[in-house]
Design an enzyme around this catalytic site. Structure first.
Site, PDB file in Angstrom:
ATOM      1  N   SER A  17      83.536 -23.580 -35.048  1.00  8.74           N
ATOM      2  CA  SER A  17      82.864 -23.247 -36.302  1.00  8.74           C
ATOM      3  C   SER A  17      83.004 -21.735 -36.680  1.00  8.74           C
ATOM      4  CB  SER A  17      81.287 -23.782 -36.471  1.00  8.74           C
ATOM      5  OG  SER A  17      80.559 -23.091 -35.353  1.00  8.74           O
ATOM      6  N   GLY A 142      76.602  -8.845 -35.169  1.00  4.50           N
ATOM      7  CA  GLY A 142      75.462  -8.780 -36.343  1.00  4.50           C
ATOM      8  C   GLY A 142      75.226 -10.215 -36.620  1.00  4.50           C
ATOM      9  N   ALA A 146      78.245 -19.232 -38.991  1.00  2.00           N
ATOM     10  CA  ALA A 146      79.264 -20.004 -39.466  1.00  2.00           C
ATOM     11  C   ALA A 146      78.917 -20.673 -40.671  1.00  2.00           C
ATOM     12  CB  ALA A 146      80.038 -20.753 -38.354  1.00  2.00           C
ATOM     13  N   LYS A 197      70.743 -11.508 -26.515  1.00  3.06           N
ATOM     14  CA  LYS A 197      70.035 -12.240 -27.698  1.00  3.06           C
ATOM     15  C   LYS A 197      69.813 -13.897 -27.378  1.00  3.06           C
ATOM     16  CE  LYS A 197      73.676 -13.597 -30.357  1.00  3.06           C
ATOM     17  NZ  LYS A 197      74.121 -14.646 -30.899  1.00  3.06           N
ATOM     18  N   SER A 260      70.977 -21.788 -34.969  1.00  2.00           N
ATOM     19  CA  SER A 260      71.177 -21.356 -33.466  1.00  2.00           C
ATOM     20  C   SER A 260      71.196 -22.404 -32.620  1.00  2.00           C
ATOM     21  CB  SER A 260      70.047 -20.196 -33.394  1.00  2.00           C
ATOM     22  OG  SER A 260      69.970 -19.961 -32.084  1.00  2.00           O
ATOM     23  N   ARG A 261      72.505 -22.587 -31.928  1.00  2.00           N
ATOM     24  CA  ARG A 261      72.550 -23.496 -30.843  1.00  2.00           C
ATOM     25  C   ARG A 261      71.515 -23.180 -29.624  1.00  2.00           C
ATOM     26  NH1 ARG A 261      78.937 -22.821 -30.514  1.00  2.00           N
ATOM     27  NH2 ARG A 261      78.578 -23.094 -32.952  1.00  2.00           N
ATOM     28  N   ASN A 262      71.533 -21.671 -29.523  1.00  2.00           N
ATOM     29  CA  ASN A 262      70.790 -21.384 -28.287  1.00  2.00           C
ATOM     30  C   ASN A 262      69.319 -21.735 -28.478  1.00  2.00           C
ATOM     31  OD1 ASN A 262      72.711 -19.814 -26.254  1.00  2.00           O
ATOM     32  ND2 ASN A 262      73.198 -19.292 -28.415  1.00  2.00           N
TER      33      ASN A 262
END
Length: 334
Positions: A17, A142, A146, A197, A260-262
């Site tokens: 992505s 930054g 996506a 992060k 956010s996948r995390n």
């Protein structure tokens, strides 16, 4: 069309992505683009339907302006700038057959991860394995998901490189009415911050999964940026503004965003999923999982106070109950 974009041949290495979002940005400014896909059948589907068959399918491309490659050496040979958007866990395997000398290319990381086992951020990896000078390396950093690029929502990117002129030229190729760019020379801080992060976002997700509220989330994130600052200032002590978007902004969007996948991975862990089951259900890589172990091992040399990273490590790798570990962590936050 600018003189800069006419001369440079840009290659994207990766098909996910973020790679697709980057391609959309570049295609606003370039007459053509080189793009690497591992599987030839994916390329054929892309040519047929004019979009990436697996990611951001709503984004349509003029495929006549894209030169597709499935040979890593061929695309490296035919490009001046190599933009890597491969999950860090797969980077070594993806480049195991690369024989072309890339020391004179401008190599750019859009990875936001760390190479497992070697415990190397991407710049170090290319320097040690492929002899790429740090002056020939750049980082895209930054807060920029996506999915929002696909929708052309205003986003900000920081391009970091020791060669500020190269960074500025590269940034020009990404700019558009919905993409604004800034320049930095801090490749170490931006890379390590991008890695850290993701760990902090897993912690945020775990706390969310355990039904901690917004008040706690705010305290967690304020402690997270302090932890990031302690680590990056120890590993690479230079003057940097940790409150800028490349550091704090990226942390906030990764810690709070629905994309956010995390954070999603952490939420599943907080709700009781095992690491394996969470990864299988997500169908995507949570970079923070690998980063947690790597940063923990790196920090064994520096002994920086990192209670959030330690808590996430204990949950993911020591199988300690998320509820118990988060309760212990609350005593370390201020």
């Amino acid at each position: 069309m600018s003189e800069i974009s006419e001369k440079l041949r840009i290659a994207i290495i990766g098909s996910g992505s973020w790679a697709t979002a980057l391609a959309k940005m570049f295609m606003n400014n370039l007459p053509g683009l080189n793009w690497y896909f591992r599987k030839e059948e994916t390329i054929e589907l892309f040519r047929k339907f004019h979009h990436n068959p697996n990611y951001l399918q709503a984004v349509e491309f003029d495929v006549d302006r894209i030169h597709f490659y499935s040979d890593i050496n061929e695309i490296a040979e035919q490009s001046d700038i190599l933009v890597f958007a491969i999950p860090s866990a797969f980077l070594k395997d993806a480049l195991k057959d690369l024989k072309v000398d890339i020391t004179n290319k401008f190599v750019v990381s859009a990875i936001k991860g760390i190479v497992p086992d070697d415990n190397l951020v991407v710049g170090q990896f290319f320097h040690e394995y492929f002899n790429v000078p740090y002056e020939q390396f750049g980082v895209i950093a930054g807060p920029c998901h996506a999915e929002e690029v696909a929708r052309e929502l205003l986003s900000y990117l920081t391009i970091a490189s020791p060669d500020v002129k190269k960074a500025r030229q590269f940034a020009f190729l990404l700019e558009s009415p919905y993409i604004r760019t800034h320049i930095s020379d801090d490749i170490w801080g931006t890379e390590y911050s991008s890695v850290l992060k993701n760990i902090m976002a897993i912690a945020a997700g775990i706390s969310h999964g355990l039904r901690y509220g917004d008040n706690f989330q705010a305290v967690l994130m304020s402690n997270a940026i302090q932890e990031i600052k302690r680590f990056v200032d120890t590993v690479h002590p230079i003057t940097r503004d940790i409150k800028s978007s490349a550091y704090l902004g990226d942390l906030l969007v990764t810690g709070y965003s629905q994309y956010s996948r995390n954070r999603t991975f952490g939420t599943m862990i907080g709700k009781g999923y095992t690491v394996r089951s969470a990864m299988l259900e997500m169908h995507m890589i949570a970079e923070g999982y690998f980063a947690t172990k790597c940063i923990r091992e790196i920090n064994s040399r520096y002994n920086v106070n990192m209670p959030i990273t330690d808590a996430v490590f204990n949950i993911l790798y020591e199988s300690i109950s998320p509820a118990i570990e988060l309760r212990i962590l609350t005593e370390h936050l201020r």
